[in-house]
Design a protein around this motif. Sequence first.
Motif, PDB file in Angstrom:
ATOM      1  N   GLU A 430      -2.164  19.435  -8.409  1.00 26.54           N
ATOM      2  CA  GLU A 430      -3.065  19.856  -7.070  1.00 26.54           C
ATOM      3  C   GLU A 430      -4.477  20.048  -7.600  1.00 26.54           C
ATOM      4  O   GLU A 430      -5.498  19.587  -6.698  1.00 26.54           O
ATOM      5  N   GLN A 431      -4.879  20.560  -8.654  1.00 25.15           N
ATOM      6  CA  GLN A 431      -6.314  20.791  -8.964  1.00 25.15           C
ATOM      7  C   GLN A 431      -6.979  19.444  -9.708  1.00 25.15           C
ATOM      8  O   GLN A 431      -8.126  19.845 -10.215  1.00 25.15           O
ATOM      9  N   GLN A 432      -6.073  18.594 -10.210  1.00 23.84           N
ATOM     10  CA  GLN A 432      -6.683  17.442 -10.802  1.00 23.84           C
ATOM     11  C   GLN A 432      -7.305  16.314 -10.127  1.00 23.84           C
ATOM     12  O   GLN A 432      -7.285  16.323  -8.927  1.00 23.84           O
ATOM     13  N   ASN A 433      -8.263  15.960 -10.632  1.00 17.02           N
ATOM     14  CA  ASN A 433      -9.029  14.596 -10.051  1.00 17.02           C
ATOM     15  C   ASN A 433      -7.730  13.426 -10.242  1.00 17.02           C
ATOM     16  O   ASN A 433      -7.487  12.848 -11.455  1.00 17.02           O
ATOM     17  N   ILE A 434      -7.097  13.044  -9.297  1.00 23.70           N
ATOM     18  CA  ILE A 434      -6.251  12.121  -9.347  1.00 23.70           C
ATOM     19  C   ILE A 434      -6.645  10.812  -8.914  1.00 23.70           C
ATOM     20  O   ILE A 434      -5.932   9.784  -8.905  1.00 23.70           O
ATOM     21  N   ALA A 435      -7.937  10.591  -8.841  1.00 25.52           N
ATOM     22  CA  ALA A 435      -8.435   9.054  -8.797  1.00 25.52           C
ATOM     23  C   ALA A 435      -7.838   8.066  -9.769  1.00 25.52           C
ATOM     24  O   ALA A 435      -7.412   7.028  -9.750  1.00 25.52           O
ATOM     25  N   PHE A 436      -7.944   8.565 -11.025  1.00 24.52           N
ATOM     26  CA  PHE A 436      -7.307   7.683 -11.988  1.00 24.52           C
ATOM     27  C   PHE A 436      -5.866   7.368 -12.111  1.00 24.52           C
ATOM     28  O   PHE A 436      -5.373   6.413 -12.531  1.00 24.52           O
ATOM     29  N   VAL A 437      -5.201   8.317 -11.233  1.00 22.84           N
ATOM     30  CA  VAL A 437      -3.804   8.247 -11.325  1.00 22.84           C
ATOM     31  C   VAL A 437      -3.404   6.992 -10.329  1.00 22.84           C
ATOM     32  O   VAL A 437      -2.635   6.167 -10.545  1.00 22.84           O
ATOM     33  N   VAL A 438      -4.021   6.775  -9.217  1.00 25.86           N
ATOM     34  CA  VAL A 438      -3.916   5.850  -8.357  1.00 25.86           C
ATOM     35  C   VAL A 438      -4.448   4.480  -9.007  1.00 25.86           C
ATOM     36  O   VAL A 438      -4.059   3.440  -8.595  1.00 25.86           O
ATOM     37  N   GLY A 439      -5.834   4.704  -9.433  1.00 32.01           N
ATOM     38  CA  GLY A 439      -6.229   3.523  -9.934  1.00 32.01           C
ATOM     39  C   GLY A 439      -5.567   2.942 -10.928  1.00 32.01           C
ATOM     40  O   GLY A 439      -5.165   1.588 -11.349  1.00 32.01           O
ATOM     41  N   LEU A 440      -4.702   3.538 -11.922  1.00 29.21           N
ATOM     42  CA  LEU A 440      -4.085   3.306 -12.917  1.00 29.21           C
ATOM     43  C   LEU A 440      -2.768   2.604 -12.468  1.00 29.21           C
ATOM     44  O   LEU A 440      -2.163   1.444 -12.774  1.00 29.21           O
ATOM     45  N   LEU A 481      -7.847   1.431 -21.172  1.00 32.58           N
ATOM     46  CA  LEU A 481      -9.047   1.278 -20.423  1.00 32.58           C
ATOM     47  C   LEU A 481      -9.255   2.274 -19.686  1.00 32.58           C
ATOM     48  O   LEU A 481     -10.359   2.845 -19.435  1.00 32.58           O
ATOM     49  N   VAL A 482      -8.189   2.597 -18.686  1.00 27.29           N
ATOM     50  CA  VAL A 482      -8.335   3.601 -17.677  1.00 27.29           C
ATOM     51  C   VAL A 482      -8.496   5.223 -18.420  1.00 27.29           C
ATOM     52  O   VAL A 482      -9.237   5.773 -18.167  1.00 27.29           O
ATOM     53  N   VAL A 483      -7.906   5.352 -19.577  1.00 25.37           N
ATOM     54  CA  VAL A 483      -8.033   6.513 -20.471  1.00 25.37           C
ATOM     55  C   VAL A 483      -9.614   6.588 -20.934  1.00 25.37           C
ATOM     56  O   VAL A 483     -10.239   7.708 -20.914  1.00 25.37           O
ATOM     57  N   LEU A 484      -9.788   5.522 -21.525  1.00 26.63           N
ATOM     58  CA  LEU A 484     -11.207   5.273 -22.056  1.00 26.63           C
ATOM     59  C   LEU A 484     -12.206   5.207 -21.099  1.00 26.63           C
ATOM     60  O   LEU A 484     -13.565   5.229 -21.635  1.00 26.63           O
ATOM     61  N   GLY A 485     -12.130   4.948 -20.022  1.00 27.94           N
ATOM     62  CA  GLY A 485     -13.170   4.606 -18.677  1.00 27.94           C
ATOM     63  C   GLY A 485     -13.698   6.077 -18.520  1.00 27.94           C
ATOM     64  O   GLY A 485     -13.265   7.220 -18.746  1.00 27.94           O
ATOM     65  N   PRO A 486     -14.710   5.966 -17.600  1.00 25.54           N
ATOM     66  CA  PRO A 486     -15.394   7.183 -17.034  1.00 25.54           C
ATOM     67  C   PRO A 486     -14.790   8.197 -16.379  1.00 25.54           C
ATOM     68  O   PRO A 486     -15.131   9.470 -16.357  1.00 25.54           O
ATOM     69  N   ILE A 487     -13.719   7.754 -15.588  1.00 28.48           N
ATOM     70  CA  ILE A 487     -12.863   8.996 -14.857  1.00 28.48           C
ATOM     71  C   ILE A 487     -12.116   9.748 -15.958  1.00 28.48           C
ATOM     72  O   ILE A 487     -12.493  11.217 -15.544  1.00 28.48           O
ATOM     73  N   VAL A 488     -11.404   9.328 -16.866  1.00 36.04           N
ATOM     74  CA  VAL A 488     -10.755  10.286 -17.551  1.00 36.04           C
ATOM     75  C   VAL A 488     -11.583  10.639 -18.823  1.00 36.04           C
ATOM     76  O   VAL A 488     -11.539  11.761 -19.129  1.00 36.04           O
ATOM     77  N   ASP A 491     -14.991  12.631 -16.786  1.00 36.93           N
ATOM     78  CA  ASP A 491     -14.800  13.496 -15.804  1.00 36.93           C
ATOM     79  C   ASP A 491     -13.598  14.453 -15.926  1.00 36.93           C
ATOM     80  O   ASP A 491     -13.829  15.658 -15.873  1.00 36.93           O
ATOM     81  N   ILE A 492     -12.575  14.061 -16.850  1.00 37.37           N
ATOM     82  CA  ILE A 492     -11.399  14.785 -16.952  1.00 37.37           C
ATOM     83  C   ILE A 492     -11.529  15.400 -18.635  1.00 37.37           C
ATOM     84  O   ILE A 492     -11.402  16.860 -18.775  1.00 37.37           O
ATOM     85  N   LEU A 493     -11.726  14.427 -19.383  1.00 37.11           N
ATOM     86  CA  LEU A 493     -11.725  15.293 -20.956  1.00 37.11           C
ATOM     87  C   LEU A 493     -13.145  15.714 -21.283  1.00 37.11           C
ATOM     88  O   LEU A 493     -13.179  16.379 -22.319  1.00 37.11           O
ATOM     89  N   GLY A 494     -13.890  15.591 -20.564  1.00 34.59           N
ATOM     90  CA  GLY A 494     -15.327  16.195 -20.778  1.00 34.59           C
ATOM     91  C   GLY A 494     -16.058  15.686 -21.925  1.00 34.59           C
ATOM     92  O   GLY A 494     -17.227  16.277 -22.347  1.00 34.59           O
ATOM     93  N   ASN A 495     -15.939  14.256 -22.351  1.00 37.73           N
ATOM     94  CA  ASN A 495     -16.801  13.580 -23.286  1.00 37.73           C
ATOM     95  C   ASN A 495     -18.171  13.244 -22.455  1.00 37.73           C
ATOM     96  O   ASN A 495     -18.284  13.048 -21.391  1.00 37.73           O
ATOM     97  N   ALA A 496     -19.288  13.178 -23.333  1.00 36.42           N
ATOM     98  CA  ALA A 496     -20.478  12.657 -22.737  1.00 36.42           C
ATOM     99  C   ALA A 496     -20.551  11.384 -22.253  1.00 36.42           C
ATOM    100  O   ALA A 496     -21.234  10.933 -21.222  1.00 36.42           O
ATOM    101  N   GLU A 497     -20.070  10.343 -22.684  1.00 37.03           N
ATOM    102  CA  GLU A 497     -19.866   8.833 -22.625  1.00 37.03           C
ATOM    103  C   GLU A 497     -18.715   8.213 -22.601  1.00 37.03           C
ATOM    104  O   GLU A 497     -18.004   8.719 -23.532  1.00 37.03           O
ATOM    105  N   ALA A 498     -18.412   7.467 -21.703  1.00 35.16           N
ATOM    106  CA  ALA A 498     -17.211   6.742 -21.706  1.00 35.16           C
ATOM    107  C   ALA A 498     -17.242   5.519 -22.836  1.00 35.16           C
ATOM    108  O   ALA A 498     -18.148   5.046 -23.190  1.00 35.16           O
ATOM    109  N   VAL A 499     -15.908   5.521 -23.575  1.00 39.84           N
ATOM    110  CA  VAL A 499     -15.921   4.487 -24.398  1.00 39.84           C
ATOM    111  C   VAL A 499     -15.933   2.999 -23.744  1.00 39.84           C
ATOM    112  O   VAL A 499     -16.435   1.949 -24.240  1.00 39.84           O
ATOM    113  N   PHE A 500     -15.115   2.940 -22.838  1.00 40.82           N
ATOM    114  CA  PHE A 500     -15.049   1.857 -21.850  1.00 40.82           C
ATOM    115  C   PHE A 500     -15.971   1.893 -20.481  1.00 40.82           C
ATOM    116  O   PHE A 500     -15.607   3.094 -19.878  1.00 40.82           O
TER     117      PHE A 500
END
Length: 555
Positions: A430-440, A481-488, A491-500
């Motif tokens: 409910e409280q999660q950003n699910i953009a990565f879910v449908v994108g995945l 690539l979705v996990v290493l991308g900007p959304i996960v 935005d979700i894991l809180g890292n400063a910069e996306a690997v992908f």
Amino acid sequence: MNRILWMALLLSAGLFAAGALEGAVEKQPLNVSAIVMFLLFVGGTLGITYWAAKRTKTAKDFYTAGGGITGFQNGMAIAGDYMSAASFLGISGLVYLAGFDGLIYSIGFLVGWPIILFLVSERLRNLGKYTFADVAAYRLKQTPIRTLAAFGSIATVILYLIAQMVGSGKLIQLLFGLPYEYAVILVGALMILYVTFGGMLATTWVQIIKAILLLSGATFMAVAVLSHYGFSPEALFAKAVEVHEKGEAIMAPGGLVSDPISAISLGIALMFGTAGLPHILMRFFTVADAKEARKSVFFATGFIGYFYILTFIIGFGAIVMVLNNPQYLDLAKQAIEGGSPIIGGKNMAAIHLSHAVGGNFFLGFISAVAFATILAVVSGLTLAGASAISHDLYANVFNKEATEAQEMKISKIATIILGIVAIFLGIAFEQQNIAFVVGLAFAIAASANFPVLFLSMFWKKLTTRGATIGGSLGLATAVVLVVLGPIVWVDILGNAEAVFPYKYPALFSVTVAFVAIWFFSITDKSQTAKDEIEAFEAQDIRSQTGIGAEGASAH
């Protein structure tokens, strides 16, 4: 602009056949007319389920409605399966926010259909029986290919179901004023009833009725908007430019996709993802023959294209009739943030417009249709997931001696389990950003399902080894690539910069899948590979002529 870009990317990830509303939602007052109309819809569809249950006796009835659906009916059902709540509320909200660029996204969601029409639909119907794995495994080893196809299907279905369940909960908060958990449980329960008892026949008619209601409501809104401007789109656009804070900029393209690689990757995902969605592909087995399958795509493309044109007009209608109307503005938020924030957020633009053109009664109708939209989509998704479990895995991998009755029993058990899982995941996310879910989900359909299906029908030298390794690598690449991308990663894991650095992995994951399938097939010198290559000619003849294909059941 960053906010607009984020919204556009978010919507584009979630609009394909099964979208979800994103962002904060605000509980609205209880909408009595909407609830009454929704109850009428539910009552009617439960009656259809009862009627369908009496006609669903065999596995063919359950999976494909006996193959007796006409091309026109199936086209309408496909449109009902494909036109999501996010398409209706989301694209019109995007046009309301950004103007002309919303049309680019509307048209973008059609680009996969020519591939389905000219390349996939006829061969799929001639070669398959219940699922697209029947086609992929036609001349290859059953166990590895069906296992890969089933996992790709189940992953896509579950990810989309999460999006649908979260979307249903948020829609209920927005439109009906009921708690989130109740909405998720209600959708899950109805979904289980439709599929368990009515199978594909009930699902088809739920989708047809939903498509008729949605197209009728959207048509009325568009006509009502245009009638205020002498049915002149130019006059409508001129008024929109006059009242919108961006002025003439809303009529200019550009700005919603940040760079060429993202644009190409998004386009690949749109094209190949649509042609790899299991619940869409499954619909081509519900018609009697390849001719009706082609008709299905023709009618579906027309209905869907017409619908997206309507959302464009509705979005501009919201600009001229909602944007500066104090009745629809959140005055408290306006005092703090400035601008013209509408009550309930940007996704409510179409809902407020329905009130502006049709009053409380039509507002209730459109609200009920928006929620009915989700019910129709989740039914198709659940049936596709259940068939992957029962037909592909149980009957063709784990228990090849299974009777039709055993397979049907597993289907219904799988439907109940999928429904319960969807309810729990919907509440958990409910409280999660699910953009990565449908994108995945879309990336998996484009990277794992489509390459194996396409090459199995068109490339003689495809082997089991190539399909299994290549499809698995495409699936793994999309997920990583979705996990290493900007959304996960950010935005979700809180890292400063996306690997992908890109939000859409399809350009890379689809390339990996096709190249790996090609390489591992041409380097396979085994006797099994030689036999599979020789079997292509017989498959190709059947795929083009339909000789030996499954026919419709006699009732």
